[in-house]
Motif scaffolding. Structure first.
Motif, mmCIF file in Angstrom:
data_model
loop_
_atom_site.group_PDB
_atom_site.id
_atom_site.type_symbol
_atom_site.label_atom_id
_atom_site.label_comp_id
_atom_site.label_asym_id
_atom_site.label_seq_id
_atom_site.Cartn_x
_atom_site.Cartn_y
_atom_site.Cartn_z
ATOM 1 N N ILE A 71 33.190 -61.887 -19.633
ATOM 2 C CA ILE A 71 31.966 -61.537 -18.895
ATOM 3 C C ILE A 71 31.686 -60.039 -19.035
ATOM 4 O O ILE A 71 32.559 -59.273 -19.456
ATOM 5 N N GLY A 72 30.455 -59.657 -18.656
ATOM 6 C CA GLY A 72 30.046 -58.252 -18.763
ATOM 7 C C GLY A 72 30.069 -57.817 -20.223
ATOM 8 O O GLY A 72 29.555 -58.507 -21.097
ATOM 9 N N SER A 73 30.726 -56.677 -20.478
ATOM 10 C CA SER A 73 30.750 -56.163 -21.854
ATOM 11 C C SER A 73 31.635 -57.002 -22.778
ATOM 12 O O SER A 73 31.602 -56.823 -23.994
ATOM 13 N N TYR A 74 32.436 -57.901 -22.204
ATOM 14 C CA TYR A 74 33.298 -58.773 -23.019
ATOM 15 C C TYR A 74 32.618 -60.095 -23.364
ATOM 16 O O TYR A 74 33.224 -60.961 -23.998
ATOM 17 N N ALA A 75 31.371 -60.256 -22.915
ATOM 18 C CA ALA A 75 30.656 -61.509 -23.214
ATOM 19 C C ALA A 75 30.437 -61.626 -24.719
ATOM 20 O O ALA A 75 30.272 -60.613 -25.414
ATOM 21 N N THR A 76 30.452 -62.840 -25.196
ATOM 22 C CA THR A 76 30.223 -63.077 -26.630
ATOM 23 C C THR A 76 28.778 -63.523 -26.831
ATOM 24 O O THR A 76 28.045 -63.749 -25.851
ATOM 25 N N SER A 77 28.397 -63.687 -28.094
ATOM 26 C CA SER A 77 27.023 -64.091 -28.380
ATOM 27 C C SER A 77 26.730 -65.486 -27.810
ATOM 28 O O SER A 77 25.594 -65.804 -27.459
#
Lengths: 234, 148
Positions: free
Chosen positions: A115-121
């Motif tokens: 989630i957040g900046s670790y979210a993937t496409s």
């Protein structure tokens, strides 16, 4: 030719890809039909014995008697899933594929949860955001399960009082007020008898799946997995 | 002008999952509202009118007998003989107005100014299942006239 084959293959592929949902929806409808027909037969048998009015199928389907019988089972199912979803965040059972590993207890990191900046496409849109939308989406499953539980438990209460009061009148007794029915054994007995069976099913699944296997089922560890291996990966 | 979305696999994937969800919502609403369906002011009124009509027709026993539920009529006749002769001997109180009414599905209790009457709704209308009833603390009403 290849286009038409693909077109005919599409519905079949769709059926395969949604077969679990479809199968359980059909089982649900079949069971509801069975419950309605047998419930109606039982109600009318008692009514005829007492020389009281019988019900048509439509009248029974919209009656408080049918509604309370459905709602009391629904609320317990949603409570079961709600508790299971929430408690498995922190509580574990070593060896169970239904449990996280002990070191994974808790809400986990942004990276673990993607989630957040670790979210993937491929992550859902709200998983990529911050603020209330991320919080809401992060708890959406529990929230919806909880709301449906409260709704169906309320429906059990409303329909249960109506059905109970119909019985009271047939027995020449005064109907209960809302407050009286909230304290009545009928409401709590219907509630607890459903809750206990749901909790039994969960604890049985958690413990049995440590030692027993069902080859190919995602609810089971692989057949060759060690008894003390925890989590869905086995 | 309505612009339709091309029928693609993506569009289908978005549309189909709504089906079971909609089904669950509809079933839930049916259950949630089902318990309330039989209750309402129309049946309150009909049950009240039937209770008053019974009490007011006690002077015309044949008419009052026609307003009894089958089980109550049978019990009265088995115990005391023909209804039109047995009913006047029950000394039922004669009421003139409705104090309160509760209807649950096909069952109703009507509290009149001088009586409490229980009724059930048959295809032919509301019929009296018990009359001449007095409350007992924590127990069923004691009724002069009732079914078996």
């Amino acid at each position: 030719m290849s286009d038409s084959r693909a077109a005919t293959g599409r519905p079949r592929a769709w059926l395969r890809d949604h077969s679990l949902t479809l199968a359980f929806t059909l089982l649900l409808l079949g069971a509801l039909v069975g419950q309605a027909l047998t419930g109606l037969a039982g109600y009318n048998e008692q009514a005829r014995d007492a020389q009281l009015p019988t019900l048509s199928l439509l009248q029974y389907l919209t009656s408080s008697q049918f509604a309370v019988d459905v709602a009391e089972n629904w609320q317990s199912e949603y409570l079961q899933f709600l508790l299971y979803i929430l408690l498995t965040v922190w509580l574990v059972q070593v060896g169970s594929p239904e449990s996280k590993k002990p070191e994974e207890r808790g809400r986990e990191t942004f990276e673990d949860q993607r989630i957040g900046s670790y979210a993937t496409s491929g992550s859902p849109a709200w998983a990529k955001l911050r603020g209330w939308r991320l919080i809401l989406f992060s708890h959406s499953l529990g929230l919806v399960m909880g709301l449906v539980f409260l709704g169906s438990w309320s429906a059990q209460f409303v329909a249960g009082r109506s059905a109970y009061n119909a019985d009271q009148i047939q027995d020449l007794q005064a109907p209960l007020t809302w407050a009286q029915y909230l304290q009545a054994p009928d409401f709590w007995n219907r509630t607890f008898q459903n809750w206990q069976s749901e909790f039994l099913a969960v604890v049985t699944m958690v413990v049995f799946s440590i030692y027993l296997r069902e080859r190919g089922s995602p609810e089971s560890k692989p057949v060759g997995a060690a008894h003390d291996s925890t989590g869905v990966d086995g | 002008m309505v612009v339709r979305q091309p029928f693609t696999m993506t569009a289908r994937r978005q549309r189909w999952p709504a089906t079971p969800r909609t089904l669950v919502v509809l079933l839930f609403l049916a259950v949630a509202t089902g318990g309330c369906a039989p209750m309402g002011s129309a049946e309150d009124h009909n049950a009240s009118r039937a209770a008053l009509a019974f009490d007011r027709s006690l002077g015309d026993p044949a008419q009052a007998c026609r307003l009894l539920a089958p089980g109550t009529l049978t019990e009265l006749q088995n115990t005391f003989g023909a209804c039109d002769r047995a009913l006047p001997r029950q000394d039922l109180p004669v009421a003139s107005r409705v104090v309160d009414v509760d209807v649950y599905g096909k069952d109703a209790i009507v509290r009149l100014d001088r009586d409490v009457v229980f009724l059930a709704r048959f295809d032919s209308g509301w019929r009296v299942t018990a009359a001449g009833c007095t409350p007992q603390q924590g127990r069923p009403f004691t009724c002069t006239l009732k079914g078996s």
